[in-house]
Enzyme design. Structure first.
Site, PDB file in Angstrom:
ATOM      1  N   LYS A 122       4.725  -8.539   5.356  1.00 43.44           N
ATOM      2  CA  LYS A 122       4.139  -7.298   5.182  1.00 43.44           C
ATOM      3  C   LYS A 122       3.485  -6.852   6.367  1.00 43.44           C
ATOM      4  CE  LYS A 122       3.537  -6.337   0.063  1.00 43.44           C
ATOM      5  NZ  LYS A 122       2.847  -6.457  -1.038  1.00 43.44           N
ATOM      6  N   LYS A 206      16.600  -5.534  -1.117  1.00 35.51           N
ATOM      7  CA  LYS A 206      16.054  -5.582  -2.445  1.00 35.51           C
ATOM      8  C   LYS A 206      15.907  -3.759  -2.884  1.00 35.51           C
ATOM      9  CE  LYS A 206      14.110  -7.970  -6.088  1.00 35.51           C
ATOM     10  NZ  LYS A 206      13.002  -8.644  -6.677  1.00 35.51           N
ATOM     11  N   LYS A 209      10.191   0.212  -4.114  1.00 40.37           N
ATOM     12  CA  LYS A 209       9.723   1.532  -4.267  1.00 40.37           C
ATOM     13  C   LYS A 209       8.855   1.563  -2.914  1.00 40.37           C
ATOM     14  CE  LYS A 209       6.043  -0.986  -6.868  1.00 40.37           C
ATOM     15  NZ  LYS A 209       5.529  -0.967  -8.334  1.00 40.37           N
TER      16      LYS A 209
END
Ligand code: TRP
Length: 345
Positions: A122, A206, A209
């Site tokens: 991240k 993947k 969202k």
């Protein structure tokens, strides 16, 4: 010889899982997580949390955070979680999570957190600009689970390392404070048939969202036209569909679309290829896939819209869930405080 194994946990089975209110839920969340939650609610007591405290480890517009918390609750309900059985609540409404997280921050080691791959992914090259909360995120996750002494956690592959950390924290706490079997070593529960649903634009990533392209995912709130358009434009390769599952090797986009078809229709990939193998994607397969998606998701999104039209009802369910969660959490935390030696002992 005395038995050196730590005492096994002897409490009841309990499920805990959480979804972040940080964006729209999509097909992967639905088939991976929500469908599984609904199946589990009849097997054991379950807590299904909207983890808003995890969400703010990255910037969230305050008004959007509130709305998205209600949206996740509506998605839980639309998928079929029944508040008479399952406890549905927002994490921030149960302050015991953060209190236990503090104690666990003093149990977990810096070396353990330094190994967390999700944090590294991240923050990329800009670790120094990440919030401290993003770094300690997995410790709060351990507190979520252990505050209720949950034994089973339905999570995807990407959360396995956080679940291992949860077990490490439980084991070290039990050991350091000489409280064998106090916290359980929570086990993962495999997600539903959609656990590995990938992006419609890139079969190697993947479905997410947080992907900047809305074309990459089917949102639970997409209408029939949007679903049909996204499937029409979904990336494929130039070859026709293979006749056998082996023929999907090295063709991630084809594999993903066939996998979605299989998950939705309850068939194996081989069965899907028996019907469509040898044909071009656009011929029959993509239209049939769009029809299947619309038939499956339309009732869910209609129910979701129904719940969202009545936020008062959602808030009532969340408030009731928070109260039940606090009632389960408080005795665990009281005992934890006593074990740690906080006043008055
Ligand atoms: N980290 C999880 C995710 O992003 C969300 C989460 C927070 C969670 N606390 C949890 C999942 C506890 C399972 C159990 O998917």
């Amino acid at each position: 010889m005395t038995d050196q194994r730590p005492a096994a946990y002897a409490g009841p089975k309990r499920v805990f899982s959480g979804v972040q209110p940080s964006g729209d839920l999509h097909l992967g969340n639905y088939l991976g997580a929500l469908v599984k939650f609904v199946a589990l609610q009849d097997e054991m007591e379950g807590l299904y949390c909207v983890v808003d405290q995890h969400a703010i480890t990255q910037w969230q517009e305050p008004a959007k955070l509130t709305a998205q918390t209600r949206e996740i609750a509506a998605a839980y309900l639309a998928a079929g979680l029944d508040p008479a059985k399952a406890i549905i609540f927002p994490q921030s409404a149960v302050p015991q999570h953060t209190e236990l997280a503090w104690i666990f921050q003093c149990v977990a080691r810096v070396g353990w957190l330094d190994r967390m791959t999700q944090f590294k992914d991240k923050v990329g090259k800009h670790k120094e600009r990440a919030s401290v909360g993003l770094y300690t995120y997995p410790v709060l996750q351990a507190a979520d689970i252990l505050l209720y002494k949950a034994t089973h956690v339905p999570v995807g592959e990407d959360q396995m390392q956080h679940l291992e950390l949860t077990r490490d924290i439980a084991a070290k706490f039990n050991h350091d404070f000489d409280a064998p079997g106090f916290f359980p070593l929570a086990q993962p529960v495999a997600e539903g048939p959609g656990a590995r649903i990938m992006s419609l634009r890139d079969g190697g990533a993947k479905m997410s969202k947080s992907d900047s392209s809305d074309q990459s995912r089917i949102n639970l709130t997409d209408d029939a036209d949007a679903i049909a358009a996204k499937i029409r434009k979904a990336k494929t390769d130039a070859e026709p569909l293979p006749q056998t599952v082996e023929g999907l090797a090295g063709r991630p986009e084809a594999d993903n679309l066939v996998g979605i078809f299989a998950a939705l229709s309850g068939q194996t990939k081989a069965q899907v290829l028996e019907t469509f193998g040898g044909q071009g994607f656009g011929q029959n397969f993509k239209p049939a896939l769009a029809d299947l998606l619309i038939a499956r998701l339309a009732p869910v999104s209609a129910r979701m819209r129904g719940f969202l039209a009545d936020p008062g009802q959602i808030d009532q369910i969340l408030a009731d869930g928070a109260e039940r969660a606090r009632a389960l959490a408080e005795p665990v935390l009281t005992e934890t405080r006593r074990i740690v030696g906080f006043w008055p002992g």
